[in-house]
Design an enzyme around this catalytic site. Structure first.
Site, PDB file in Angstrom:
ATOM      1  N   ASP A  83     -52.993 -34.792 -57.188  1.00  0.00           N
ATOM      2  CA  ASP A  83     -52.546 -33.532 -56.593  1.00  0.00           C
ATOM      3  C   ASP A  83     -51.029 -33.398 -56.784  1.00  0.00           C
ATOM      4  OD1 ASP A  83     -52.813 -31.199 -55.050  1.00  0.00           O
ATOM      5  OD2 ASP A  83     -52.430 -32.264 -53.170  1.00  0.00           O
ATOM      6  N   ASP A 105     -47.618 -30.083 -61.828  1.00  0.00           N
ATOM      7  CA  ASP A 105     -47.049 -28.972 -61.068  1.00  0.00           C
ATOM      8  C   ASP A 105     -45.663 -28.637 -61.598  1.00  0.00           C
ATOM      9  OD1 ASP A 105     -46.093 -27.137 -59.332  1.00  0.00           O
ATOM     10  OD2 ASP A 105     -46.523 -28.262 -57.508  1.00  0.00           O
ATOM     11  N   HIS A 181     -48.602 -24.301 -48.126  1.00  0.00           N
ATOM     12  CA  HIS A 181     -48.948 -25.629 -47.621  1.00  0.00           C
ATOM     13  C   HIS A 181     -48.579 -25.799 -46.152  1.00  0.00           C
ATOM     14  CE1 HIS A 181     -48.800 -26.461 -52.031  1.00  0.00           C
ATOM     15  NE2 HIS A 181     -49.919 -27.080 -51.705  1.00  0.00           N
ATOM     16  N   ASN A 257     -58.160 -26.230 -52.112  1.00  0.00           N
ATOM     17  CA  ASN A 257     -57.518 -27.446 -51.575  1.00  0.00           C
ATOM     18  C   ASN A 257     -57.363 -27.363 -50.066  1.00  0.00           C
ATOM     19  OD1 ASN A 257     -57.193 -27.990 -54.265  1.00  0.00           O
ATOM     20  ND2 ASN A 257     -54.990 -28.321 -54.164  1.00  0.00           N
ATOM     21  N   ILE A 258     -57.892 -28.374 -49.401  1.00  0.00           N
ATOM     22  CA  ILE A 258     -57.811 -28.413 -47.934  1.00  0.00           C
ATOM     23  C   ILE A 258     -57.342 -29.805 -47.507  1.00  0.00           C
ATOM     24  CG2 ILE A 258     -59.130 -28.273 -45.787  1.00  0.00           C
ATOM     25  CD1 ILE A 258     -61.018 -26.302 -47.303  1.00  0.00           C
ATOM     26  N   SER A 260     -54.442 -30.047 -44.595  1.00  0.00           N
ATOM     27  CA  SER A 260     -53.907 -29.958 -43.222  1.00  0.00           C
ATOM     28  C   SER A 260     -55.005 -29.901 -42.170  1.00  0.00           C
ATOM     29  CB  SER A 260     -52.992 -28.737 -43.092  1.00  0.00           C
ATOM     30  OG  SER A 260     -51.881 -28.868 -43.946  1.00  0.00           O
TER      31      SER A 260
HETATM   32  P1  13P Z   1     -53.087 -27.254 -46.877  1.00  0.00           P
HETATM   33  O1  13P Z   1     -51.780 -27.770 -46.384  1.00  0.00           O
HETATM   34  O2  13P Z   1     -53.278 -25.816 -46.560  1.00  0.00           O
HETATM   35  O3  13P Z   1     -54.246 -28.060 -46.392  1.00  0.00           O
HETATM   36  O4  13P Z   1     -53.072 -27.347 -48.485  1.00  0.00           O
HETATM   37  C1  13P Z   1     -53.379 -28.548 -49.136  1.00  0.00           C
HETATM   38  C2  13P Z   1     -53.061 -28.497 -50.585  1.00  0.00           C
HETATM   39  O5  13P Z   1     -52.880 -27.468 -51.193  1.00  0.00           O
HETATM   40  C3  13P Z   1     -53.019 -29.786 -51.290  1.00  0.00           C
HETATM   41  O6  13P Z   1     -52.591 -29.633 -52.604  1.00  0.00           O
HETATM   42  O1  G3H Z   2     -49.996 -30.204 -50.978  1.00  0.00           O
HETATM   43  C1  G3H Z   2     -49.830 -31.296 -50.524  1.00  0.00           C
HETATM   44  C2  G3H Z   2     -50.924 -32.056 -49.852  1.00  0.00           C
HETATM   45  O2  G3H Z   2     -51.206 -31.518 -48.585  1.00  0.00           O
HETATM   46  C3  G3H Z   2     -50.587 -33.512 -49.826  1.00  0.00           C
HETATM   47  O3  G3H Z   2     -49.603 -33.737 -48.901  1.00  0.00           O
HETATM   48  O4  G3H Z   2     -47.653 -34.801 -50.043  1.00  0.00           O
HETATM   49  O5  G3H Z   2     -48.097 -35.112 -47.597  1.00  0.00           O
HETATM   50  O6  G3H Z   2     -49.560 -36.227 -49.288  1.00  0.00           O
HETATM   51  P1  G3H Z   2     -48.651 -35.050 -48.972  1.00  0.00           P
HETATM   52 ZN    ZN Z   3     -51.208 -28.090 -52.940  1.00  0.00          ZN
END
Ligand code: 13P
Ligand code: G3H
Ligand code: ZN
Length: 312
Positions: A83, A105, A181, A257-258, A260
């Protein structure tokens, strides 16, 4: 089965009018909660690992935990995805280290530099049987150390997507249509609304091409209330309405993507558990309901938001 790429998943999701959930993993309980939910609901899944997750848990631990999930769920199609890959080196390390999908990215770079970097990753990934998600347009919020301030996010420009995909040869495209995010996506009192007009324009330019939505947590208010009741402080935490994500999942959006929402569910559950059991100190006692909360959250998303249940 071994780890799969997202190619077949996205083809079926596009044709079937649903999206595959991409959930961030950082430890054993999260991986178990997600995969148990997917098994029960018979849903394919993308387990994704951020740069921060690799720094926290270590690449080898995460790989081995995901391998354990493969053994426990032999009939479940699982893709392992990087990710927000920040650079070529991180993407290469994940491609060499067993991931089946990576995101590069380059969304904060100028258009030509984003193309150059994304293409470099695509060339290396494709030579190793790995697929690539690239991003065009920026999301507000926090991605690892990068914080994009409110108002600075810019929607994806539909007129750029065709050239970007053709020149990078990426396999899917993350776009910005108003998601962001973290837990504070919209100002309290405003009306959260994704830009479906922008999405429609993008789909017209890229018929049949898989689109990805980041920042798609809905920040469930019942869990936020529990956090606030038991010593937390998350005023004004607001997410994307689930009906809008369901609408997106029916379209060309094949990956949502989920992260949070899983964090919020775990934190609420642990805060409540510890407040109600002040004498408990065995982490298994509070991690067990937290793992169950992850599972319940993911099952809910699969059935009510993604529509990916019963797709094995
Ligand atoms: P959220 O913070 O909305 O869960 O998004 C997660 C995300 O996009 C990880 O790449
Ligand atoms: O978009 C980011 C994801 O929610 C991952 O978060 O960088 O805190 O692991 P993180
Ligand atoms: Zn993301």
């Amino acid at each position: 089965m071994p780890l799969v790429t997202t190619t077949e998943m996205f083809k079926k999701a596009y044709e079937g009018g649903y999206a595959v959930g991409a959930f961030n993993v950082n430890n054993m309980e999260i991986i178990q909660g997600i995969t148990e939910a997917c098994l029960e609901t018979r849903s394919p899944v993308i387990l994704q690992v951020s740069k921060g997750a690799r720094a926290y848990a270590n690449h080898n631990y995460l790989i081995k935990l995901v391998e354990a999930a493969l053994l426990e769920c032999p009939e479940l199609p699982i893709a392992l995805h990087l990710d927000h890959g920040p650079d070529f080196e991180t993407c290469k390390a994940c491609i060499d280290g067993g991931f089946t999908s990576v995101m590069i990215d380059g969304s904060s770079l100028p258009f030509e530099e984003n193309i150059k970097l994304s293409k470099q990753v695509v060339d290396y990934a494709h030579a190793h049987g790995v697929v690539v998600e690239a991003e065009l347009g920026t999301l507000e919020g926090i991605e690892d150390e990068v914080k994009v301030e409110a108002g600075e996010g810019s929607y994806t420009r539909p007129e750029e997507v065709e050239e970007f995909v053709a020149r990078t040869n990426c396999d899917s495209l993350a776009i910005a249509i108003g998601t962001s995010h973290g837990a504070y996506k919209f100002k309290p009192g405003t009306n959260p609304q994704l830009r479906f007009d922008v999405l429609d324009e993008i789909v017209k330019k890229l018929p049949g091409f898989p689109i990805v939505l980041h920042g798609s947590s809905s920040v469930p208010q019942d869990f936020v209330a529990i956090i606030n009741q038991y010593g937390g402080n998350m005023p004004g935490a607001i997410g994307v309405p689930e009906e809008q994500l369901r609408q997106a999942a029916r379209s060309a959006v094949c990956k949502i993507n989920i992260d949070s929402d899983i964090r919020i569910a775990m934190t609420a559950t642990i805060r409540k558990y510890l407040a109600e059991h002040p004498d408990h100190f065995d982490p298994r006692q509070y991690l067990k309901p937290a793992r169950q909360a992850v599972k319940d959250m993911v099952s809910h998303k699969i059935i009510n938001v993604l529509g990916s249940n019963d797709k094995l």
